[in-house]
Structure formats: C-alpha cells, structure tokens
Design an enzyme around this catalytic site. Structure first.
Site, PDB file in Angstrom:
ATOM      1  N   CYS A  19      46.913 -33.971   7.123  1.00  0.00           N
ATOM      2  CA  CYS A  19      46.198 -33.268   8.019  1.00  0.00           C
ATOM      3  C   CYS A  19      45.101 -34.135   8.322  1.00  0.00           C
ATOM      4  CB  CYS A  19      45.097 -32.079   7.120  1.00  0.00           C
ATOM      5  SG  CYS A  19      46.250 -30.947   6.399  1.00  0.00           S
ATOM      6  N   LEU A 195      34.572 -31.346   7.125  1.00  0.00           N
ATOM      7  CA  LEU A 195      33.833 -32.452   6.818  1.00  0.00           C
ATOM      8  C   LEU A 195      34.181 -33.836   7.786  1.00  0.00           C
ATOM      9  CD1 LEU A 195      33.697 -32.088   3.110  1.00  0.00           C
ATOM     10  CD2 LEU A 195      31.934 -31.685   4.479  1.00  0.00           C
ATOM     11  N   CYS A 276      31.743 -33.311  -8.540  1.00  0.00           N
ATOM     12  CA  CYS A 276      32.017 -32.556  -7.152  1.00  0.00           C
ATOM     13  C   CYS A 276      33.316 -32.962  -6.597  1.00  0.00           C
ATOM     14  CB  CYS A 276      30.796 -32.393  -6.547  1.00  0.00           C
ATOM     15  SG  CYS A 276      31.026 -31.810  -4.721  1.00  0.00           S
ATOM     16  N   ASP A 277      33.870 -31.892  -5.964  1.00  0.00           N
ATOM     17  CA  ASP A 277      35.258 -32.455  -5.168  1.00  0.00           C
ATOM     18  C   ASP A 277      34.920 -33.141  -4.011  1.00  0.00           C
ATOM     19  OD1 ASP A 277      38.010 -32.336  -4.765  1.00  0.00           O
ATOM     20  OD2 ASP A 277      37.889 -30.398  -3.552  1.00  0.00           O
ATOM     21  N   CYS A 330      24.937 -27.300   1.589  1.00  0.00           N
ATOM     22  CA  CYS A 330      25.696 -28.144   0.701  1.00  0.00           C
ATOM     23  C   CYS A 330      25.065 -29.643   0.994  1.00  0.00           C
ATOM     24  CB  CYS A 330      27.035 -28.190   1.169  1.00  0.00           C
ATOM     25  SG  CYS A 330      28.032 -29.432   0.130  1.00  0.00           S
TER      26      CYS A 330
END
Length: 379
Positions: A19, A195, A276-277, A330
């Site tokens: 991706c 992102l 956190c991912d 976020c």
C-alpha cells in the site's frame, strides 16, 4: 487490575501488499530493527500467560500488521490452546484480526467463524479508489481478491467490519463509496484518516489528505448517514457514534476522541511493547513481554510521559466552541509548535467545518436516544 486490550503484530511489518500510504512501513524505516519476523511460539506463550495473569474481567487479543494472517493458521490454533491453558481465572476473551483480505481461502473463513474472531477487512471504497493505492507485491490491483474474501466471509458467516482509509481519492468519492457499501449491506464501518510519514510536513504526497478535503468528506458522509438514521437504516460508523455518545455523557472508545493518549500495549513480533500503533519506534520502547510482567512494562511506559504530552492543549483549543467534543484529536496529527510541544491538530479546520455542519443534528440524535433509554427504563 483492569480489563486488558492488546494490539499484537505476529508478522511484524511483513505484508503481501504494498500500500502506497502504509504508515507502518514508514515506522519500520525509523527504527534500528526494521522487521522482527514472525512471532515465535515461545513469545506467543509468554504473551498469553502474562496477559491472562494481568487482566481482570476480560482480555482482548487484537492481531494487526503488516498482515497478521502471514503468521499462519497454526499460529492462531496454538493461540487458542494457550488461552485455554492459561485462562485459570475464566475471564472473557475476545479475539480479533485486522486483515487486508488478500487471497484468504475457505480454511481461514471457517476458522474465523468457528472460533468467533471479529475480522476487520481493509477496503478503500470502490474498485478505482481501492486499486489506486492498495496493490500487491507485484504492483497488481487487489480489489477483486478482497471482494472474493468478503463473499467468502458472508458465506461462512464471519463477523466482520469494513475499515476504509480516508485518503485523497476516497475523500473525493465518499458518496459513491457509501452507496456501494449500502448495496452490499455492510453495516459496520470505520473510516481512518490517512497518515503522512512521521516528521514530514503533511499534505505533500499524492495520496495526502488535506484539511479541506477531510472536512468536506466528514460533512458529506454525515449528511448521508443522517438521512439513513432518519429512516432507521444507518450503518454503524464508530466516529459518529462516539461523538453522539459524548453528548450523552459517555466516554468514547476511541482514544483520539477522549482528548488524550493511553498506553495501548502494542506488541511486536519479538515481544517488545509500545504505547501506540502509530509510535512503534525505538524511543517509545516500554519493555519486552518475554522477560517482564505487564505491570512492569506499563510502569516503564509511564516514565516516557507519552500520555502526559498529549494533555497539553493550546489556548485555541481551550477557547474553541467545539473543544468540548473535538478534544484536540489524535496526537499523531498534532503539529509540533514553536515551543517544541504538541500544537494544533493538522485537521483542526476540518473538525470545525464538520461540527459547524453536523453538531446540531448530532445533538438531535443524542436527545432522541436519551428519550428512548428513559422510556425503556420505565418499562
């Protein structure tokens, strides 16, 4: 000790897709060891044992990637054996998996259905939007393969939701995408803002989501969803339901809507744990599940001040008329300001556009749901 939710990367960053906007590929490039391979049986056993020792009430094992199915079916069969072995407190266990849905066969579908795994399947809308960025290792389109998997999941009655990345192309075509999802009767949807790479000025990539595009996307999606809500046929969209829940006095499940970060316990394939991912990088290493308890790891996490940094809000946020419901968004999208601290969210103008258009109707829904709840309590 509280209920526990773990995000586990059993195949590290290994993936059978390429991706173009993958945030985890970017993270891997920013740490000393890029890829930790496939999680060993020894690490899996340590993980399950320590998790079930720590948790009370319930424990969630959520498998992500990379592509978590690359760990193989035997890995997940072993997981179930270990959960049965170490669940001496008889707490409730929930297993879930986030997959790209690429070339999963009947054996996978049968296993997920039989063992009650909740599956999240990544699909970026219709064929042209999906295939624009979600390609395989050979550069070929993947939409048709993902659709085959979804048909297979329907046949085997796998419980699943659709996760869509909101990038430039999906944002521009949300009306068409929403209609396509409705045609397939997909009732559980998540939309995640795309992102840009860490420490890069956002908005420069071909796939980049701009604040204006995201704001328009949110308004248009809510307009469509609200019309369906009036008819009683709306799909579940977590973001909207969380905002309405805030208006009703509930704590949102999504950390980006709570106003601060939390220590999520993201476990890489070697057993390393991160908060956190979006921050599985060396500076945020909290410990390793192979040789430390979760209590020790979470105590180490507190010393990183990861949560505390997210609590810093600028005057603009404190004074904003939508601050009570926006809560800053976020931290991954909050820009570093001139003081070197977290500043405004990159999508600040997007949220203002959205709340200006949608907040009155969200309030209407919240009031209606509250009335229904009161009526049910009287019965």
């Amino acid at each position: 000790m509280p209920p526990l939710q773990l995000l586990i990367k059993p195949a590290s960053g290994n993936c059978n897709l390429r991706c173009r906007y993958c945030f985890y590929t970017d993270e891997m490039e920013k740490r000393e060891t890029a890829n930790y391979g496939i999680m060993s049986e020894e690490t899996l056993e340590a993980l399950v044992k320590r998790a079930l020792e720590f948790a009370e009430g319930s424990c969630g094992f959520a498998f992500q990637g990379g592509e978590p199915t690359l760990a193989g079916l035997d890995f997940y069969k072993k997981l179930l054996e270990l959960q049965e072995k170490y669940n001496t407190k008889k707490i409730r266990i929930q297993n879930s998996i986030q997959t790209n849905g690429y070339k999963l066969g009947e054996e996978w579908a049968g296993f997920l259905a039989q063992n009650h795994f909740l599956a999240g399947v990544s699909l970026d809308g219709v064929v042209h939007t999906h295939d624009a960025y979600r390609i395989d290792a050979g550069g070929k389109a993947t939409f048709s393969e993902v659709m085959k998997t979804l048909e297979l999941f329907d046949r085997y009655q796998v419980e699943y939701n659709i996760l869509t990345v909101v990038n430039r192309r999906t944002a521009e075509r949300i009306s068409r995408i929403y209609q396509f999802y409705a045609k397939h009767h997909w009732k559980y949807l998540q939309f995640i803002a795309c992102l840009d790479p860490l420490e890069e000025i956002p908005g420069q990539r071909e796939y980049s989501l701009t604040p204006e595009a995201y704001g328009k996307f949110l308004v248009e999606l809510f307009d469509l969803w609200y019309l369906d809500w009036k008819k009683g046929i709306q799909p579940s969209i977590r973001m909207f339901e969380n905002y309405i829940g805030i208006l009703m006095g509930y704590i949102p499940e999504a950390c980006d809507q709570r106003g601060h970060c939390s220590l999520q316990s993201v476990v890489e394939a070697d057993g390393s744990v991160y908060p956190c991912d979006f921050y599985v990088i060396d500076r945020y290493w909290m410990g390793n599940i192979r040789d430390q308890s979760l209590k020790e790891i979470l105590e180490k996490g507190k010393t990183l001040r990861f949560v505390e940094a997210s609590l810093e809000n600028r005057d603009e946020c404190r004074q904003c008329e939508y601050g009570f419901i926006c809560r800053g968004g976020c931290r991954r999208n909050r820009q570093i300001d001139e003081r070197g601290t977290l500043g405004l969210n990159y999508f600040c103008s997007s949220y203002k556009m959205f709340f200006q258009a949608a907040l009155p109707r969200m309030g209407e829904i919240a009031q209606e749901l509250s009335r229904r709840q009161q009526g049910e309590r009287r019965l």
